[in-house]
Scaffold this motif. Structure first.
Motif, PDB file in Angstrom:
ATOM      1  N   GLY A   1       0.812  -1.215   0.000  1.00 47.30           N
ATOM      2  CA  GLY A   1       0.000   0.000   0.000  1.00 47.30           C
ATOM      3  C   GLY A   1       0.840   1.257   0.000  1.00 47.30           C
ATOM      4  O   GLY A   1       0.535   2.229  -0.709  1.00 47.30           O
ATOM      5  N   GLY A   2       1.921   1.264   0.781  1.00 47.46           N
ATOM      6  CA  GLY A   2       2.813   2.425   0.818  1.00 47.46           C
ATOM      7  C   GLY A   2       3.470   2.675  -0.528  1.00 47.46           C
ATOM      8  O   GLY A   2       3.619   3.825  -0.965  1.00 47.46           O
ATOM      9  N   ALA A   3       3.867   1.606  -1.213  1.00 43.20           N
ATOM     10  CA  ALA A   3       4.490   1.752  -2.535  1.00 43.20           C
ATOM     11  C   ALA A   3       3.499   2.325  -3.549  1.00 43.20           C
ATOM     12  O   ALA A   3       3.828   3.229  -4.331  1.00 43.20           O
ATOM     13  CB  ALA A   3       5.016   0.397  -3.015  1.00 43.20           C
ATOM     14  N   PHE A   4       2.257   1.826  -3.533  1.00 41.03           N
ATOM     15  CA  PHE A   4       1.241   2.354  -4.445  1.00 41.03           C
ATOM     16  C   PHE A   4       0.952   3.828  -4.154  1.00 41.03           C
ATOM     17  O   PHE A   4       0.761   4.623  -5.073  1.00 41.03           O
ATOM     18  CB  PHE A   4      -0.046   1.541  -4.311  1.00 41.03           C
ATOM     19  CG  PHE A   4      -0.030   0.222  -5.031  1.00 41.03           C
ATOM     20  CD1 PHE A   4       1.037  -0.129  -5.830  1.00 41.03           C
ATOM     21  CD2 PHE A   4      -1.078  -0.670  -4.903  1.00 41.03           C
ATOM     22  CE1 PHE A   4       1.070  -1.347  -6.508  1.00 41.03           C
ATOM     23  CE2 PHE A   4      -1.067  -1.887  -5.573  1.00 41.03           C
ATOM     24  CZ  PHE A   4       0.007  -2.228  -6.373  1.00 41.03           C
ATOM     25  N   LEU A   5       0.901   4.186  -2.878  1.00 44.30           N
ATOM     26  CA  LEU A   5       0.618   5.574  -2.505  1.00 44.30           C
ATOM     27  C   LEU A   5       1.751   6.508  -2.920  1.00 44.30           C
ATOM     28  O   LEU A   5       1.522   7.552  -3.552  1.00 44.30           O
ATOM     29  CB  LEU A   5       0.375   5.665  -1.000  1.00 44.30           C
ATOM     30  CG  LEU A   5       0.171   7.081  -0.432  1.00 44.30           C
ATOM     31  CD1 LEU A   5      -1.039   7.747  -1.072  1.00 44.30           C
ATOM     32  CD2 LEU A   5       0.026   7.038   1.085  1.00 44.30           C
ATOM     33  N   ILE A   6       2.981   6.134  -2.581  1.00 41.69           N
ATOM     34  CA  ILE A   6       4.139   6.993  -2.900  1.00 41.69           C
ATOM     35  C   ILE A   6       4.323   7.117  -4.408  1.00 41.69           C
ATOM     36  O   ILE A   6       4.541   8.217  -4.941  1.00 41.69           O
ATOM     37  CB  ILE A   6       5.409   6.421  -2.237  1.00 41.69           C
ATOM     38  CG1 ILE A   6       5.312   6.571  -0.718  1.00 41.69           C
ATOM     39  CG2 ILE A   6       6.661   7.121  -2.759  1.00 41.69           C
ATOM     40  CD1 ILE A   6       6.417   5.873   0.051  1.00 41.69           C
ATOM     41  N   GLY A   7       4.223   5.994  -5.102  1.00 43.31           N
ATOM     42  CA  GLY A   7       4.356   6.047  -6.561  1.00 43.31           C
ATOM     43  C   GLY A   7       3.231   6.831  -7.204  1.00 43.31           C
ATOM     44  O   GLY A   7       3.445   7.582  -8.159  1.00 43.31           O
ATOM     45  N   GLY A   8       2.000   6.676  -6.678  1.00 49.38           N
ATOM     46  CA  GLY A   8       0.856   7.369  -7.247  1.00 49.38           C
ATOM     47  C   GLY A   8       0.872   8.865  -7.032  1.00 49.38           C
ATOM     48  O   GLY A   8       0.338   9.632  -7.844  1.00 49.38           O
ATOM     49  N   LEU A   9       1.474   9.312  -5.930  1.00 48.26           N
ATOM     50  CA  LEU A   9       1.566  10.750  -5.672  1.00 48.26           C
ATOM     51  C   LEU A   9       2.533  11.431  -6.636  1.00 48.26           C
ATOM     52  O   LEU A   9       2.377  12.617  -6.944  1.00 48.26           O
ATOM     53  CB  LEU A   9       2.011  10.990  -4.224  1.00 48.26           C
ATOM     54  CG  LEU A   9       0.971  10.641  -3.143  1.00 48.26           C
ATOM     55  CD1 LEU A   9       1.578  10.826  -1.758  1.00 48.26           C
ATOM     56  CD2 LEU A   9      -0.280  11.500  -3.295  1.00 48.26           C
ATOM     57  N   LYS A  10       3.521  10.683  -7.120  1.00 47.67           N
ATOM     58  CA  LYS A  10       4.497  11.269  -8.043  1.00 47.67           C
ATOM     59  C   LYS A  10       4.111  11.043  -9.505  1.00 47.67           C
ATOM     60  O   LYS A  10       4.437  11.849 -10.374  1.00 47.67           O
ATOM     61  CB  LYS A  10       5.879  10.669  -7.759  1.00 47.67           C
ATOM     62  CG  LYS A  10       6.995  11.355  -8.525  1.00 47.67           C
ATOM     63  CD  LYS A  10       8.366  10.937  -8.035  1.00 47.67           C
ATOM     64  CE  LYS A  10       9.462  11.713  -8.775  1.00 47.67           C
ATOM     65  NZ  LYS A  10      10.815  11.305  -8.332  1.00 47.67           N
ATOM     66  N   HIS A  11       3.427   9.945  -9.776  1.00 46.61           N
ATOM     67  CA  HIS A  11       3.023   9.601 -11.141  1.00 46.61           C
ATOM     68  C   HIS A  11       1.507   9.418 -11.157  1.00 46.61           C
ATOM     69  O   HIS A  11       0.957   8.745 -10.293  1.00 46.61           O
ATOM     70  CB  HIS A  11       3.716   8.323 -11.613  1.00 46.61           C
ATOM     71  CG  HIS A  11       5.203   8.353 -11.449  1.00 46.61           C
ATOM     72  ND1 HIS A  11       6.047   8.934 -12.364  1.00 46.61           N
ATOM     73  CD2 HIS A  11       5.986   7.881 -10.448  1.00 46.61           C
ATOM     74  CE1 HIS A  11       7.294   8.808 -11.944  1.00 46.61           C
ATOM     75  NE2 HIS A  11       7.286   8.174 -10.784  1.00 46.61           N
ATOM     76  N   HIS A  12       0.849   9.989 -12.138  1.00 47.15           N
ATOM     77  CA  HIS A  12      -0.620   9.948 -12.177  1.00 47.15           C
ATOM     78  C   HIS A  12      -1.152   8.513 -12.159  1.00 47.15           C
ATOM     79  O   HIS A  12      -2.105   8.198 -11.447  1.00 47.15           O
ATOM     80  CB  HIS A  12      -1.123  10.674 -13.429  1.00 47.15           C
ATOM     81  CG  HIS A  12      -2.617  10.700 -13.545  1.00 47.15           C
ATOM     82  ND1 HIS A  12      -3.416  11.449 -12.700  1.00 47.15           N
ATOM     83  CD2 HIS A  12      -3.468  10.053 -14.399  1.00 47.15           C
ATOM     84  CE1 HIS A  12      -4.682  11.268 -13.012  1.00 47.15           C
ATOM     85  NE2 HIS A  12      -4.748  10.428 -14.042  1.00 47.15           N
ATOM     86  N   GLU A  13      -0.548   7.669 -12.962  1.00 50.60           N
ATOM     87  CA  GLU A  13      -0.932   6.258 -13.017  1.00 50.60           C
ATOM     88  C   GLU A  13       0.296   5.426 -13.329  1.00 50.60           C
ATOM     89  O   GLU A  13       1.146   5.830 -14.122  1.00 50.60           O
ATOM     90  CB  GLU A  13      -2.003   6.031 -14.093  1.00 50.60           C
ATOM     91  CG  GLU A  13      -2.550   4.609 -14.109  1.00 50.60           C
ATOM     92  CD  GLU A  13      -3.628   4.413 -15.177  1.00 50.60           C
ATOM     93  OE1 GLU A  13      -3.256   4.061 -16.320  1.00 50.60           O
ATOM     94  OE2 GLU A  13      -4.816   4.634 -14.868  1.00 50.60           O
ATOM     95  N   GLN A  14       0.398   4.274 -12.675  1.00 54.49           N
ATOM     96  CA  GLN A  14       1.546   3.404 -12.887  1.00 54.49           C
ATOM     97  C   GLN A  14       1.087   2.031 -13.364  1.00 54.49           C
ATOM     98  O   GLN A  14      -0.015   1.587 -13.043  1.00 54.49           O
ATOM     99  CB  GLN A  14       2.351   3.250 -11.589  1.00 54.49           C
ATOM    100  CG  GLN A  14       3.049   4.541 -11.158  1.00 54.49           C
ATOM    101  CD  GLN A  14       3.833   4.342  -9.876  1.00 54.49           C
ATOM    102  OE1 GLN A  14       3.247   4.154  -8.813  1.00 54.49           O
ATOM    103  NE2 GLN A  14       5.150   4.392  -9.965  1.00 54.49           N
ATOM    104  N   GLN A  15       1.967   1.364 -14.110  1.00 53.95           N
ATOM    105  CA  GLN A  15       1.676   0.022 -14.588  1.00 53.95           C
ATOM    106  C   GLN A  15       2.698  -0.959 -14.020  1.00 53.95           C
ATOM    107  O   GLN A  15       3.825  -0.585 -13.706  1.00 53.95           O
ATOM    108  CB  GLN A  15       1.727  -0.030 -16.115  1.00 53.95           C
ATOM    109  CG  GLN A  15       0.695   0.846 -16.809  1.00 53.95           C
ATOM    110  CD  GLN A  15       0.756   0.703 -18.315  1.00 53.95           C
ATOM    111  OE1 GLN A  15       1.102  -0.356 -18.831  1.00 53.95           O
ATOM    112  NE2 GLN A  15       0.421   1.775 -19.025  1.00 53.95           N
TER     113      GLN A  15
END
Length: 365
Positions: A117-131
């Motif tokens: 969850g922390g990885a999804f949150l941190i990555g999502g705050l910097k990038h609009h959407e990640q794959q």
């Protein structure tokens, strides 16, 4: 090579976080100088683990840059779980089987929910959407679900008094099956279907990777130091928790698990921020699956050699419920192959619910 090593030393000096490395010898010396000052040792051990985690993260990233994110994730999960294994072996030898099982369950839940969850949150705050590669995530979640089912069976059968005699041989058989399943899973992921599990993210340029010999030397040294500091942490955390008003259940499932996984979390979070979400998912779910499929059954087998009595795989109902829900949550949230910051929030909320329940209403056993 000498010029590269000088570069690494300069990089370390430039990082304010690594200034905390001074707490490593202080923590190890303090264990002998102030053996009764548990709260102080608890604080020193936490401050010592943080910079060690940063170094371990940096070295692992250098190896992953040359071996690929799948192998890098496996390596990071293995090294992170080495600390967990050292702690569990110490408790196993002392016959503290409840502590061993609490650390196993806590690590599975923490890695599956908090780290992912922390990885999804941190990555999502910097990038609009990640794959990320959903086939790889589905494999790791499937392995974790398999292990959770295997851990559920002994607990269900233990409720029937007439079948209690079969609990130990059942646990031994399940331990062997889980280790075989883990080995076959690694063969599938890194051998026969390696191309299907390749990374799909668009990674940003990271810092210049360290040479492989230097990175491996740092990995070995830091892993040893993390294990030594973790022993101080575990020895002092229970007494410190009483002083600070924390329940034993909260300490075992949350505090110990978070500190033990600090190195893996550092790598997973920084990789997500660089849009290397495949590495983050591989570390989070791979670490949880490795604990459930390899570390837990290995401890059952080793209990026949170093333990006072053989250990079984019976967990109390609350632990089984949390591990099962964590596995189902991870499976549901990673099924699409895409992530945004709110996906991380939802996963973290599940973890927060568990943590709050353990803090306010600890289980009897």
């Amino acid at each position: 090579m000498n010029a590269r090593i000088s570069e690494i030393v300069s990089e370390a000096r430039a990082s304010p976080l690594l200034l905390l490395l001074a707490f490593v010898p202080l923590c190890l010396v303090g264990e002998h100088v102030w053996p009764e000052r548990h709260t102080l040792l608890f604080v020193l051990s936490v401050l010592a683990i943080v910079p060690l985690a940063a170094l371990l993260s940096r070295a692992t990233e250098s190896v992953a840059d040359r071996t690929g994110q799948a192998v890098g994730g496996l390596l990071n999960a293995t090294l992170g779980n080495l600390t967990e294994l050292v702690i569990a072996l110490t408790a196993l030898q002392a016959g503290q089987y409840m502590l061993v099982k609490a650390s196993i369950a806590g690590a599975i839940v923490t890695n599956t929910l908090f780290m992912l969850g922390g990885a999804f949150l941190i990555g999502g705050l910097k990038h609009h959407e990640q794959q990320y590669n959903r086939v790889s995530a589905r494999l790791q979640a499937g392995l974790l679900f398999l292990a959770t089912v295997a851990l559920l069976v002994p607990s269900l059968l233990a409720e029937a008094e007439s079948r209690s005699t079969m609990l130990q041989p059942l646990s031994l058989g399940l331990a062997v099956l889980l280790i075989v399943a883990y080995g076959l899973g690694m063969l599938f992921a890194l051998g026969t279907h390696k191309e299907a599990l390749a990374s799909v993210g668009h990674a940003e340029s990271a810092e210049t990777p360290w040479p492989i010999p230097v990175a491996l030397a740092v990995l070995a040294t830091v892993t040893l130091l993390v294990a030594l500091v973790s022993e101080v942490f575990v020895a002092s955390v229970q007494h410190a928790a009483e002083t600070l008003g924390m329940t034993p259940a909260f300490v075992g499932f949350v505090i110990v698990a978070l500190v033990s996984a600090a190195a893996e979390m550092t790598t997973a979070f920084s990789a997500a921020a660089r849009d290397q979400l495949d590495l983050s998912v591989s570390i989070a779910l791979g670490s949880a699956a490795q604990i459930a499929l390899f570390v837990a059954p290995l401890l059952v087998l080793l209990s026949y050699v170093i333990g006072p009595t053989p250990m079984n795989l019976q967990f109390w109902p609350g632990a089984i419920a949390m591990m099962l829900i964590a596995t189902l949550a991870a499976t549901l949230m990673t099924n699409g192959g895409r992530s945004a910051w709110f996906v991380g929030v939802m996963i973290l909320m599940v973890y927060a619910i568990f943590a709050l329940a353990l803090f306010l209403l600890p289980p009897v056993a």
